[in-house]
Design a protein around this motif. Structure first.
Motif: not given
Length: 226
Positions: A22-46
């Motif tokens: 939640f660091y305002p100058k470079h907020a990771y949470y704003k990219n959660w949708s991209s992150l969790f879609k990536a984790i689901v795609i790769v994570g399911l394979f693993f």
């Protein structure tokens, strides 16, 4: 309390990156949708890979350090591993964008890719009969060949993973028996090289890179698409 050990390791791994998201100058949470879609795609394979190897005895889990909750025949903690570790590892990659204006590996990333590719193919050819070794280095070779063909810049992948390795040796060290009485995760050494970095199988470092690098690829893809 020891039955919560694996769960606690997951949560501790996640804690600092989550709070820093939640660091305002470079907020990771704003990219959660991209992150969790990536984790689901790769994570399911693993997870499928993980479940199959557990089923055939390539590795397994010590019930002493588990809550006993199962998800598709895998411990809940193992499933959470494929969420918590990628979340924290991609956070390091994401942070590098803000903290480093110039990547020190910018000129050497092609050499690293070619070296890893050559090394992976050599290990695969010499150990094709070992399930963990062959599958890890075979898939890594395919991954690297794909990116060589695409002429992808992997410098930030390598740099962020080099930093991730510091935490990898702590987390995987505990899971494989460092600092505790028994292993949380055990391995059938007839199906790997039998080389240990402390208590950690040599293959784990490359398995980990493959997991995180593939998630980063999808993470960047979804961010650009967004």
């Amino acid at each position: 309390m020891e039955k919560y050990l694996y769960l606690i390791i997951n949560l501790l791994t996640l804690s600092v990156p989550f709070l820093a998201s939640f660091y305002p100058k470079h907020a990771y949470y704003k990219n959660w949708s991209s992150l969790f879609k990536a984790i689901v795609i790769v994570g399911l394979f693993f997870l499928v890979w993980d479940a199959y190897f557990t089923h055939i005895g390539i590795w397994g889990f010590n019930e002493r350090y588990l809550t006993g909750i199962k998800v598709f025949n895998l411990p809940l903690e193992e499933v959470l591993f494929f969420i918590c570790i990628p979340y924290s590892s991609v956070f390091i990659y994401f942070s590098m964008e803000y903290l480093l204006k110039k990547n020190p590996l910018e000129k050497s990333h092609k050499f690293i890719t070619n070296f890893l590719l050559t090394f992976s193919i050599a290990v695969l050819v010499m150990n094709y009969n070992k399930w963990y070794t062959a599958s890890t280095f075979g898939l890594l070779a395919l991954y690297l060949l794909f990116h060589l063909y695409r002429k992808t810049y992997l410098g930030r992948h390598y740099l962020s993973y080099a930093i991730t390795l510091v935490f990898f040796f702590i987390v995987n060290g505990i899971l494989t028996g460092s600092f505790i009485d028994e292993q949380v995760v055990w391995y059938n050494d007839t199906e790997n090289l039998g080389i240990r970095m402390g208590t950690i199988p040599f293959e784990d470092a490359f398995y980990g890179f493959l997991l995180i690098a593939a998630i980063i690829d999808w993470f960047d893809y979804f961010r650009v698409k967004k």
